[in-house]
Design a protein around this motif. Structure first.
Motif, PDB file in Angstrom:
ATOM      1  N   ALA A  78     -47.233 -16.050 -72.211  1.00 26.10           N
ATOM      2  CA  ALA A  78     -48.082 -16.927 -71.636  1.00 26.10           C
ATOM      3  C   ALA A  78     -47.541 -16.967 -70.069  1.00 26.10           C
ATOM      4  N   LEU A  79     -45.628 -16.616 -69.893  1.00 22.98           N
ATOM      5  CA  LEU A  79     -45.328 -16.927 -68.866  1.00 22.98           C
ATOM      6  C   LEU A  79     -45.758 -16.347 -67.793  1.00 22.98           C
ATOM      7  N   GLY A  80     -46.506 -15.089 -68.324  1.00 23.95           N
ATOM      8  CA  GLY A  80     -46.767 -14.127 -67.347  1.00 23.95           C
ATOM      9  C   GLY A  80     -46.770 -12.762 -67.278  1.00 23.95           C
ATOM     10  N   ALA A  81     -46.185 -12.522 -68.425  1.00 26.43           N
ATOM     11  CA  ALA A  81     -45.269 -11.200 -68.873  1.00 26.43           C
ATOM     12  C   ALA A  81     -46.177 -10.295 -69.540  1.00 26.43           C
ATOM     13  N   ASN A  82     -46.825  -9.183 -68.723  1.00 27.44           N
ATOM     14  CA  ASN A  82     -47.488  -7.981 -69.516  1.00 27.44           C
ATOM     15  C   ASN A  82     -46.946  -7.601 -70.384  1.00 27.44           C
ATOM     16  N   ASN A  83     -48.213  -6.870 -71.097  1.00 29.65           N
ATOM     17  CA  ASN A  83     -47.198  -6.006 -71.871  1.00 29.65           C
ATOM     18  C   ASN A  83     -46.487  -4.478 -71.917  1.00 29.65           C
ATOM     19  N   SER A  84     -46.831  -4.100 -70.169  1.00 26.33           N
ATOM     20  CA  SER A  84     -45.869  -2.746 -70.022  1.00 26.33           C
ATOM     21  C   SER A  84     -44.837  -3.032 -69.562  1.00 26.33           C
ATOM     22  N   TYR A  85     -44.255  -4.734 -69.432  1.00 23.84           N
ATOM     23  CA  TYR A  85     -42.981  -4.647 -68.659  1.00 23.84           C
ATOM     24  C   TYR A  85     -42.303  -5.365 -70.715  1.00 23.84           C
ATOM     25  N   LEU A  86     -43.157  -5.428 -71.347  1.00 29.51           N
ATOM     26  CA  LEU A  86     -42.100  -5.683 -72.923  1.00 29.51           C
ATOM     27  C   LEU A  86     -42.370  -4.709 -73.446  1.00 29.51           C
ATOM     28  N   ILE A  87     -43.354  -3.956 -72.915  1.00 30.26           N
ATOM     29  CA  ILE A  87     -42.698  -2.083 -73.823  1.00 30.26           C
ATOM     30  C   ILE A  87     -42.040  -1.272 -73.139  1.00 30.26           C
ATOM     31  N   GLN A  88     -41.199  -1.141 -71.371  1.00 31.42           N
ATOM     32  CA  GLN A  88     -40.425  -0.759 -71.170  1.00 31.42           C
ATOM     33  C   GLN A  88     -39.331  -1.651 -71.391  1.00 31.42           C
ATOM     34  N   GLY A  89     -38.849  -3.086 -71.956  1.00 34.60           N
ATOM     35  CA  GLY A  89     -37.681  -3.048 -72.575  1.00 34.60           C
ATOM     36  C   GLY A  89     -37.937  -2.957 -73.834  1.00 34.60           C
ATOM     37  N   LEU A  90     -38.031  -2.935 -74.453  1.00 35.49           N
ATOM     38  CA  LEU A  90     -38.289  -1.912 -75.928  1.00 35.49           C
ATOM     39  C   LEU A  90     -38.388  -0.784 -75.951  1.00 35.49           C
ATOM     40  N   MET A  91     -38.468  -0.270 -75.220  1.00 35.17           N
ATOM     41  CA  MET A  91     -37.798   1.695 -74.620  1.00 35.17           C
ATOM     42  C   MET A  91     -36.823   1.360 -74.561  1.00 35.17           C
ATOM     43  N   GLY A  92     -36.896   0.821 -73.922  1.00 37.07           N
ATOM     44  CA  GLY A  92     -35.367   1.018 -73.092  1.00 37.07           C
ATOM     45  C   GLY A  92     -34.013   0.738 -74.214  1.00 37.07           C
ATOM     46  N   GLN A  93     -34.182   0.103 -75.046  1.00 37.06           N
ATOM     47  CA  GLN A  93     -33.918  -0.459 -75.976  1.00 37.06           C
ATOM     48  C   GLN A  93     -33.412   0.873 -76.824  1.00 37.06           C
ATOM     49  N   VAL A  94     -34.838   1.194 -76.874  1.00 34.61           N
ATOM     50  CA  VAL A  94     -34.376   2.535 -78.057  1.00 34.61           C
ATOM     51  C   VAL A  94     -34.227   3.571 -77.590  1.00 34.61           C
ATOM     52  N   VAL A  95     -34.228   3.504 -76.450  1.00 34.00           N
ATOM     53  CA  VAL A  95     -33.310   5.157 -75.250  1.00 34.00           C
ATOM     54  C   VAL A  95     -32.062   4.331 -75.144  1.00 34.00           C
ATOM     55  N   LEU A  96     -31.926   3.563 -74.972  1.00 29.91           N
ATOM     56  CA  LEU A  96     -30.130   2.996 -74.936  1.00 29.91           C
ATOM     57  C   LEU A  96     -29.471   3.636 -76.146  1.00 29.91           C
ATOM     58  N   LEU A  97     -30.130   3.080 -77.296  1.00 22.64           N
ATOM     59  CA  LEU A  97     -29.980   2.805 -78.109  1.00 22.64           C
ATOM     60  C   LEU A  97     -29.368   3.947 -79.097  1.00 22.64           C
ATOM     61  N   ALA A  98     -30.404   5.357 -79.209  1.00 19.26           N
ATOM     62  CA  ALA A  98     -30.337   6.427 -79.625  1.00 19.26           C
ATOM     63  C   ALA A  98     -29.251   7.158 -78.565  1.00 19.26           C
ATOM     64  N   VAL A  99     -30.093   6.940 -77.047  1.00 21.85           N
ATOM     65  CA  VAL A  99     -28.438   7.453 -76.219  1.00 21.85           C
ATOM     66  C   VAL A  99     -27.400   7.783 -76.814  1.00 21.85           C
ATOM     67  N   VAL A 100     -27.074   6.425 -77.464  1.00 23.30           N
ATOM     68  CA  VAL A 100     -25.410   5.827 -77.021  1.00 23.30           C
ATOM     69  C   VAL A 100     -24.902   6.960 -78.416  1.00 23.30           C
ATOM     70  N   CYS A 101     -25.534   6.084 -79.549  1.00 25.11           N
ATOM     71  CA  CYS A 101     -25.145   7.059 -81.221  1.00 25.11           C
ATOM     72  C   CYS A 101     -25.575   8.029 -81.357  1.00 25.11           C
ATOM     73  N   ILE A 102     -26.053   8.789 -80.536  1.00 24.40           N
ATOM     74  CA  ILE A 102     -26.185  10.615 -80.484  1.00 24.40           C
ATOM     75  C   ILE A 102     -25.066  10.666 -80.163  1.00 24.40           C
TER      76      ILE A 102
END
Lengths: 345, 219
Positions: free
Chosen positions: A258-282
């Motif tokens: 509603a505040l104006g975040a588009n899907n691609s921004y939110l998806i980037q954030g989620l993928m960023g978290q996944v990548v960060l978590l995966a890289v650190v854990c691996i």
């Protein structure tokens, strides 16, 4: 990533907990990979390292080296036809040996070939045999107390260990390379380049021959199955975690949209978290595995190098992405209208 | 005219039944004007706010935002309009739980890809300069709603939409928040729309629009 990083820092506990599961899964994948490779080498490194491209076996052996018997005369003929710089006979016998007339029985795999054969392994210690009574033994035989110059009694005959080689194991036993004189039959003819035979012979690659080693494929299959299950488990653990977290954050995502975040921004954030978590854990999982590997006793068949760790690491990354897909879909489906109470009809 | 709803109808279909949440509603809000929308539950006031805020597209009719008809725009374009032209103040503030107060405002500029962050000036203006590094759960309800108003002003929007801004506040704090909101709308010459149940705060509005069964019955 503005949101992604801040959320990771704010909700440390939950991400550390899921991270721990990922680290353990990654470690287990690396350890089992190491074990699979260690066992594979322990069972068949002598065939994997064989200085040949193809093996000629009898047809009725159905791909099993130890079931193929070729009379020496016939084998010699094939070698001559192929050209003896590019072909050698190979006889494999599982034998018992005694050292310096002691009572202790040593299991060995005897590889008999021509003395100047291309199959003779690279020597890591000692000197090449100069007569029929000298042999080259795999370095793992040292763990049984065998030293250079020791006398080995194999069957009726006695030999002297003149050199050691490394990475030559067959059927979980050390290989001893021996002169083939006096043998009346061999198991195979090893060939470099192309092989031309007909009649009652089969030509197979080294890789195919591996499958014919007793228990080789069963061992590898069961370990590989465990690894595949671990990949699937890792994917599901991540999928469930991010699915639940995304469900929990539904309202937040609605507000942000509603505040104006588009899907691609939110998806980037989620993928960023996944990548960060995966890289650190691996990376942590790899570090733990290297540490544990160093603690394993040296005769344990465990074999892991940086290069061979790369493949499971990459698969883990891919699997993490797949695990995140469900949540990605969810994020795109959240309607910003959810930020307004009572308006979502 | 800053915001115009022109014969807006929103129809929901529930099986064979069709139901007009909004029925041919027209409304104009000028810059510097603050209007309150009242009406019973289910009257269509939230639907109207959502359409005015480009969260929902009308079944028929047009929405003009600062002279531009936004009804036909793609959802990506509409998201951009929300970011640039509209400020929201939600019920219960709806702050992002893991962002410190200063970042609640900075996120707007991050989304707008603007470098300059003037969030702390706004927060100082609202008397929150001591709370810049606090998380929302460390703030009082009134403080949270003040952060939400500051966030709505962050992108310098044309219109500000408030959805029940006093719902989670006691009477005194509710009045303070609406008074603040009305003052900012006047000072900054924005158009303001507030949906509310709370009759005590209606005195701050320039106009009161009553809506019932999807129709404006009193303006």
């Amino acid at each position: 990533m503005f949101l992604a990083i801040r959320e990771l820092l704010f909700a440390k506990t939950r991400y550390i907990l899921i991270g721990l599961i990922m680290v353990l899964t990654a470690s287990l994948i690396f350890i089992i990979s190491g074990l699979a490779q260690g066992l594979s080498a322990d069972n068949a490194s002598s065939i994997q390292e064989l200085q040949a491209d193809l093996l000629i076996l009898t047809k009725d052996a159905e791909g099993e080296l130890t079931k193929s018997f070729i009379p020496m005369g016939e084998a010699q003929e094939i070698v001559d036809n192929q050209g003896d710089e590019h072909a050698s006979t190979l006889a494999i016998r599982m034998m018992n040996a005694t050292r310096n007339n002691s009572q202790q029985q040593l299991d060995i795999a005897m590889f008999a070939t021509e003395p100047d054969s291309m199959l003779m392994p690279k020597i890591t210690e000692g000197v090449s045999p100069t007569n029929q009574k000298q042999v080259v033994a795999d370095t793992t035989l040292k763990q049984e107390g065998v030293k250079l110059g020791d006398k080995l009694t194999i069957g009726e005959a006695s030999y002297t260990v003149s050199a050691f080689t490394s990475g030559q194991r067959y059927s979980h036993t050390p290989v001893v390379f021996i002169h083939n004189q006096g043998l009346d039959q061999v198991n195979a003819i090893a060939v470099q380049g192309d092989a031309h035979v007909e009649g009652s012979f089969d030509v197979m690659t080294k890789e195919d021959a591996l499958q014919g080693i007793p228990s080789y494929s069963q061992e590898q299959a069961s370990l590989n199955m465990m690894i595949i299950f671990l990949y699937v488990i890792a994917a599901f653990v991540l999928a469930v975690f991010f699915y639940v977290i995304t469900l929990q954050k539904r309202e937040q995502f609605g507000v942000l949209k509603a505040l104006g975040a588009n899907n691609s921004y939110l998806i980037q954030g989620l993928m960023g978290q996944v990548v960060l978590l995966a890289v650190v854990c691996i990376a942590l999982g790899a570090a733990i595995t290297v540490g544990i590997g160093a603690l394993f006793p040296s005769d344990m068949p465990f074999h892991l190098e940086l290069v061979t760790m790369l493949k499971p690491a990459i698969i883990m990354m891919i699997v993490s992405f797949i695990g995140a897909l469900l949540s990605l879909y969810q994020v795109t489906r959240i309607d910003p209208i959810e930020a307004i109470e009572g308006a979502a009809a | 005219m800053t915001l115009i709803l022109d014969h807006v109808t929103k129809t929901y279909t529930d099986g064979p039944n069709r139901f007009n949440a909004l029925d041919e509603v027209s409304l104009e809000v000028k810059s510097g004007e603050f209007i309150a929308i009242v009406g019973p539950s289910g009257s269509g006031k939230s639907t109207m706010l959502s359409i005015a805020g480009a969260l929902l597209s009308p079944t028929s009719g047009n929405v003009l935002l600062a002279g531009e008809n936004i009804t036909g725009l793609s959802s990506k374009e509409i998201t951009k309009r929300r970011l640039e032209k509209i400020g929201f103040v939600f019920q219960a503030a709806h702050l992002v739980p893991y962002l410190k107060v200063k970042d609640q405002l900075n996120i707007i500029q991050v989304l707008a890809k603007k470098r300059v962050k003037h969030g702390s000036d706004l927060l100082t203006h609202f008397g929150l300069q001591h709370r810049l590094n606090n998380y929302p759960n460390e703030l009082s309800g009134g403080q949270r709603q003040r952060v939400a108003i500051a966030r709505a002003l962050m992108n310098d929007p044309q219109i500000i939409l408030a959805d029940e801004p006093t719902a989670s506040l006691d009477s005194k704090r509710g009045q303070d928040v609406v008074k603040l909101l009305a003052g900012e709308i006047k000072d900054r010459n924005k158009a303001g729309i507030m949906v509310t149940h709370d009759e005590r705060v209606l005195s701050y509005a320039d106009r009161i629009v009553t809506i019932r069964d999807g129709k404006i019955v009193k303006d």
